[in-house]
Design an enzyme around this catalytic site. Structure first.
Site, PDB file in Angstrom:
ATOM      1  CB  SER A  27     -25.981 -63.621 122.299  1.00 50.45           C
ATOM      2  OG  SER A  27     -26.773 -63.522 121.560  1.00 50.45           O
ATOM      3  CE1 TYR A  30     -22.067 -60.647 118.718  1.00 50.75           C
ATOM      4  CE2 TYR A  30     -24.162 -62.057 118.231  1.00 50.75           C
ATOM      5  CZ  TYR A  30     -23.633 -61.289 118.982  1.00 50.75           C
ATOM      6  OH  TYR A  30     -23.963 -60.553 120.200  1.00 50.75           O
TER       7      TYR A  30
HETATM    8  N1  LIG Z   1     -28.045 -55.554 121.476  1.00 47.75           N
HETATM    9  C1  LIG Z   1     -28.398 -57.070 121.302  1.00 47.75           C
HETATM   10  O1  LIG Z   1     -29.405 -57.344 120.771  1.00 47.75           O
HETATM   11  C2  LIG Z   1     -27.516 -58.048 122.055  1.00 47.75           C
HETATM   12  C3  LIG Z   1     -28.085 -59.087 122.012  1.00 47.75           C
HETATM   13  C4  LIG Z   1     -27.302 -60.329 122.816  1.00 47.75           C
HETATM   14  C5  LIG Z   1     -25.904 -60.029 123.233  1.00 47.75           C
HETATM   15  N2  LIG Z   1     -25.371 -58.637 123.073  1.00 47.75           N
HETATM   16  C6  LIG Z   1     -24.014 -58.430 123.421  1.00 47.75           C
HETATM   17  O2  LIG Z   1     -24.084 -57.298 124.603  1.00 47.75           O
HETATM   18  C7  LIG Z   1     -22.921 -56.715 124.371  1.00 47.75           C
HETATM   19  C8  LIG Z   1     -22.987 -55.216 124.188  1.00 47.75           C
HETATM   20  O3  LIG Z   1     -23.707 -54.981 123.042  1.00 47.75           O
HETATM   21  P1  LIG Z   1     -24.599 -53.798 122.778  1.00 47.75           P
HETATM   22  O4  LIG Z   1     -25.914 -54.180 122.255  1.00 47.75           O
HETATM   23  O5  LIG Z   1     -24.534 -52.844 124.019  1.00 47.75           O
HETATM   24  O6  LIG Z   1     -24.033 -52.966 121.621  1.00 47.75           O
HETATM   25  P2  LIG Z   1     -23.378 -51.568 121.260  1.00 47.75           P
HETATM   26  O7  LIG Z   1     -24.151 -50.347 121.748  1.00 47.75           O
HETATM   27  O8  LIG Z   1     -22.772 -51.671 119.953  1.00 47.75           O
HETATM   28  O9  LIG Z   1     -22.120 -51.541 122.503  1.00 47.75           O
HETATM   29  C9  LIG Z   1     -20.946 -52.364 122.142  1.00 47.75           C
HETATM   30  C10 LIG Z   1     -19.745 -51.864 123.123  1.00 47.75           C
HETATM   31  O10 LIG Z   1     -18.666 -52.538 122.869  1.00 47.75           O
HETATM   32  C11 LIG Z   1     -17.690 -51.750 122.802  1.00 47.75           C
HETATM   33  N3  LIG Z   1     -16.423 -52.246 122.127  1.00 47.75           N
HETATM   34  C12 LIG Z   1     -16.232 -52.788 120.769  1.00 47.75           C
HETATM   35  N4  LIG Z   1     -15.149 -53.253 120.446  1.00 47.75           N
HETATM   36  C13 LIG Z   1     -14.498 -52.950 121.565  1.00 47.75           C
HETATM   37  C14 LIG Z   1     -12.870 -53.393 122.013  1.00 47.75           C
HETATM   38  N5  LIG Z   1     -12.129 -53.928 121.221  1.00 47.75           N
HETATM   39  N6  LIG Z   1     -12.639 -53.108 123.322  1.00 47.75           N
HETATM   40  C15 LIG Z   1     -13.449 -52.469 124.146  1.00 47.75           C
HETATM   41  N7  LIG Z   1     -14.685 -51.979 123.915  1.00 47.75           N
HETATM   42  C16 LIG Z   1     -15.269 -52.565 122.522  1.00 47.75           C
HETATM   43  C17 LIG Z   1     -18.026 -50.366 122.071  1.00 47.75           C
HETATM   44  O11 LIG Z   1     -17.244 -49.441 122.194  1.00 47.75           O
HETATM   45  P3  LIG Z   1     -17.166 -48.295 120.852  1.00 47.75           P
HETATM   46  O12 LIG Z   1     -18.438 -47.390 121.330  1.00 47.75           O
HETATM   47  O13 LIG Z   1     -15.831 -47.473 121.369  1.00 47.75           O
HETATM   48  O14 LIG Z   1     -17.044 -48.893 119.781  1.00 47.75           O
HETATM   49  C18 LIG Z   1     -19.321 -50.405 122.919  1.00 47.75           C
HETATM   50  O15 LIG Z   1     -19.179 -49.869 123.989  1.00 47.75           O
HETATM   51  C19 LIG Z   1     -21.803 -57.306 123.276  1.00 47.75           C
HETATM   52  O16 LIG Z   1     -21.037 -58.419 123.668  1.00 47.75           O
HETATM   53  C20 LIG Z   1     -22.987 -57.920 122.420  1.00 47.75           C
HETATM   54  O17 LIG Z   1     -22.608 -59.078 121.527  1.00 47.75           O
HETATM   55  C21 LIG Z   1     -26.354 -57.749 122.585  1.00 47.75           C
END
Ligand SMILES: NC(=O)c1ccc[n+]([C@@H]2O[C@H](COP(=O)([O-])OP(=O)(O)OC[C@H]3O[C@@H](n4cnc5c(N)ncnc54)[C@H](OP(=O)(O)O)[C@@H]3O)[C@@H](O)[C@H]2O)c1
Length: 292
Positions: free
Chosen positions: A147, A160
């Site tokens: 990130s 985080y």
């Molecule tokens: N959105 C942003 O602005 C952003 C920016 C930089 C980096 N990221 C990174 O991108 C990645 C995805 O985030 P996103 O934005 O797509 O968020 P999101 O829509 O909240 O998706 C998170 C995913 O992680 C899964 N998850 C959480 N805990 C888990 C576990 N113990 N085992 C397996 N799966 C698990 C969730 O599953 P459930 O549905 O079952 O909870 C969901 O599928 C993350 O690593 C986040 O830190 C996001």
């Protein structure tokens, strides 16, 4: 059209969902990690008819050893010649004042964002190596979701950032260790992406605000309210998850990808400011945005 096999975690929503759909359209067979059967079915239903058959949902909570073992056994049964790419996407945010975040909450976050990522990576290495052995001259890929928060720590989500800094450090060290084996480790580092992550962040901040004791230092409340307002703006200004999916698709299509890729103008600008501004100025900018 690629026909190799990939495994991605956290495919129920957001970046993981978009990436699973995109890679299946590119021709990959995508083992898509979800934590509920219904999420796997919804993912397959969302795919165009031409690529739906290439999405194989697998139950995969990255904190569960049995899930990791069973998911990789299914991948191996489908792809005895090895796994082309592992995409460690699963992750979540933890908001609140550092002072009132418990060690139990911190451990839960680290178990998914760092330890689970590492455990799945370790377990997948033999399959990634097998791919390289069976495809002379080719590289396998291990992609970790970092990130902009892997470079810059902002307040009210200290753990985080600790987890995302850790992902970057882990990725860099792993890259060196696995390079001679033909496995390329890459960190994909997005800025604000419009996914469920942002409303979850808002809910976490609201919960953190509600839990503040009456005698908490006043800047905790005003600061968290400022981040809450920023998170609201990011919901309309961030990049779509497809931007990250496309970047991951390009990384997978590159024989020798770089160590890291930023996604989003906000992430690139922040990194440039961090590099070129004196540290005290840069930190003053961060505080002006996120504290009061
Ligand atoms: N959105 C942003 O602005 C952003 C920016 C930089 C980096 N990221 C990174 O991108 C990645 C995805 O985030 P996103 O934005 O797509 O968020 P999101 O829509 O909240 O998706 C998170 C995913 O992680 C899964 N998850 C959480 N805990 C888990 C576990 N113990 N085992 C397996 N799966 C698990 C969730 O599953 P459930 O549905 O079952 O909870 C969901 O599928 C993350 O690593 C986040 O830190 C996001």
């Amino acid at each position: 059209m690629r026909s190799d096999t990939v495994l991605i975690t956290g495919a129920s929503t957001g970046i993981g969902r978009s990436t699973a759909l995109h890679l299946a359209e590119q021709g990959y067979t995508v083992f898509a990690g979800v934590r509920r059967d219904a999420d796997g079915a919804a993912l397959v239903a969302a795919a165009p008819a031409a690529s739906a058959a290439r999405i194989v949902p697998v139950l995969l909570d990255v904190t569960r050893e049995d899930h990791i073992r069973d998911a990789l056994a299914r991948v191996e049964a489908h792809a005895p010649d090895g796994l082309y790419a592992l995409i460690n996407n699963a992750g979540f945010n933890l908001n609140g004042a550092f002072e009132y975040t418990t060690e139990a909450e911190a451990r839960t976050l680290m178990e998914t964002n760092v330890v689970g990522l590492a455990a799945l990576s370790r377990a997948a290495l033999p399959l990634l190596r097998r791919y390289v052995a069976g495809h002379p001259g080719a590289t396998a890929k291990l992609v970790n979701l970092g990130s902009i928060g892997s470079f810059v720590g902002i307040p009210w989500e200290a753990y985080y950032h600790a987890s995302k800094f850790a992902v970057l450090g882990l990725s860099e060290a792993m890259r060196h260790e696995l390079w001679p084996q033909g496995i390329r480790v890459v960190a994909v580092c997005p800025g604000g992406i419009v996914t469920d992550f942002l409303p979850k962040t808002q809910a976490g901040l609201n919960a953190g605000l509600a839990a503040l004791p009456a005698d908490a230092p006043p800047n905790y409340r005003t600061g968290m309210q400022k981040l809450l307002a920023m998170a609201g703006k990011a919901s309309s200004m961030g990049s779509p998850p497809e931007a990250v999916a496309k970047r991951i698709g390009k990384v997978l299509a590159t024989a020798q990808p770089r160590m890291r890729y930023m996604v989003g103008v906000d992430a690139r600008i922040t990194l440039v400011l961090q590099r070129w501004l004196p540290e005290a100025w840069f930190h003053a900018v961060i505080r002006s945005q996120f504290t009061a």
